[in-house]
Motif scaffolding. Structure first.
Motif, PDB file in Angstrom:
ATOM      1  N   ILE A   3      27.256 142.066 -39.757  1.00 19.16           N
ATOM      2  CA  ILE A   3      25.863 142.493 -39.624  1.00 19.16           C
ATOM      3  C   ILE A   3      25.827 143.697 -38.684  1.00 19.16           C
ATOM      4  CG2 ILE A   3      23.524 141.819 -38.942  1.00 19.16           C
ATOM      5  CD1 ILE A   3      24.631 140.179 -41.290  1.00 19.16           C
ATOM      6  N   CYS A   5      23.124 146.032 -36.817  1.00 17.62           N
ATOM      7  CA  CYS A   5      21.719 146.157 -36.407  1.00 17.62           C
ATOM      8  C   CYS A   5      21.531 147.465 -35.647  1.00 17.62           C
ATOM      9  CB  CYS A   5      21.323 145.014 -35.488  1.00 17.62           C
ATOM     10  SG  CYS A   5      21.483 143.393 -36.210  1.00 17.62           S
ATOM     11  N   THR A   7      18.526 150.066 -33.841  1.00 11.73           N
ATOM     12  CA  THR A   7      17.159 150.409 -33.450  1.00 11.73           C
ATOM     13  C   THR A   7      17.166 151.872 -33.070  1.00 11.73           C
ATOM     14  OG1 THR A   7      17.493 149.723 -31.145  1.00 11.73           O
ATOM     15  CG2 THR A   7      16.565 148.082 -32.653  1.00 11.73           C
ATOM     16  N   GLN A  41      14.820 147.191 -43.505  1.00 10.20           N
ATOM     17  CA  GLN A  41      14.392 148.200 -42.539  1.00 10.20           C
ATOM     18  C   GLN A  41      12.882 148.185 -42.384  1.00 10.20           C
ATOM     19  OE1 GLN A  41      14.326 152.290 -43.844  1.00 10.20           O
ATOM     20  NE2 GLN A  41      14.948 151.686 -45.908  1.00 10.20           N
ATOM     21  N   ALA A  55      13.722 149.755 -36.993  1.00 12.18           N
ATOM     22  CA  ALA A  55      14.895 148.874 -36.995  1.00 12.18           C
ATOM     23  C   ALA A  55      15.515 148.835 -38.382  1.00 12.18           C
ATOM     24  CB  ALA A  55      14.496 147.463 -36.563  1.00 12.18           C
ATOM     25  N   VAL A  57      18.705 146.601 -40.447  1.00 16.38           N
ATOM     26  CA  VAL A  57      19.726 145.562 -40.473  1.00 16.38           C
ATOM     27  C   VAL A  57      20.479 145.720 -41.780  1.00 16.38           C
ATOM     28  CG1 VAL A  57      20.206 143.086 -40.465  1.00 16.38           C
ATOM     29  CG2 VAL A  57      18.324 143.991 -39.076  1.00 16.38           C
ATOM     30  N   SER A  88      22.953 150.484 -31.485  1.00 19.22           N
ATOM     31  CA  SER A  88      23.382 149.576 -32.542  1.00 19.22           C
ATOM     32  C   SER A  88      24.288 148.498 -31.979  1.00 19.22           C
ATOM     33  CB  SER A  88      24.103 150.338 -33.661  1.00 19.22           C
ATOM     34  OG  SER A  88      25.326 150.868 -33.206  1.00 19.22           O
TER      35      SER A  88
END
Length: 97
Positions: A3, A5, A7, A41, A55, A57, A88
């Protein structure tokens, strides 16, 4: 599964059209990748003043797919001139979550 992630905060000068172009380019990435890729997103809802603006993902089946993605021409072509900062984190999850 890996994963990823992310921002990010847009520059104050970023227009709605620039943000929409960024969103559309991200949404197109899974169809351009030659490996399984899922992206979620969205813009921040504005519930907390310290939040980032956006954000993302992304889910990858393997670490190798993630590194391939980082070098993929479509990823490298994402419009970034209106982005102020990016943070991230990546983590692994097994099939049970």
């Amino acid at each position: 599964m890996l994963i990823h992630c992310v921002t990010l905060t847009f520059k104050e000068s970023a227009s709605a059209a620039q943000i929409e172009t960024f969103r559309d380019a991200l949404a197109a990435l899974p169809d351009q990748a030659d490996f399984p890729l899922r992206i979620c997103q969205g813009r921040d809802l504005g519930e907390r003043p310290t939040n980032a603006d956006y954000a993302i993902v992304a889910e990858f089946e393997s670490t190798e797919d993630f590194y391939t993605y980082l070098k993929h021409p479509a990823h490298l072509a994402l419009p970034q001139d209106h982005i102020e900062s990016v943070q991230s984190v990546q983590f692994l999850v097994d099939e049970q979550g």
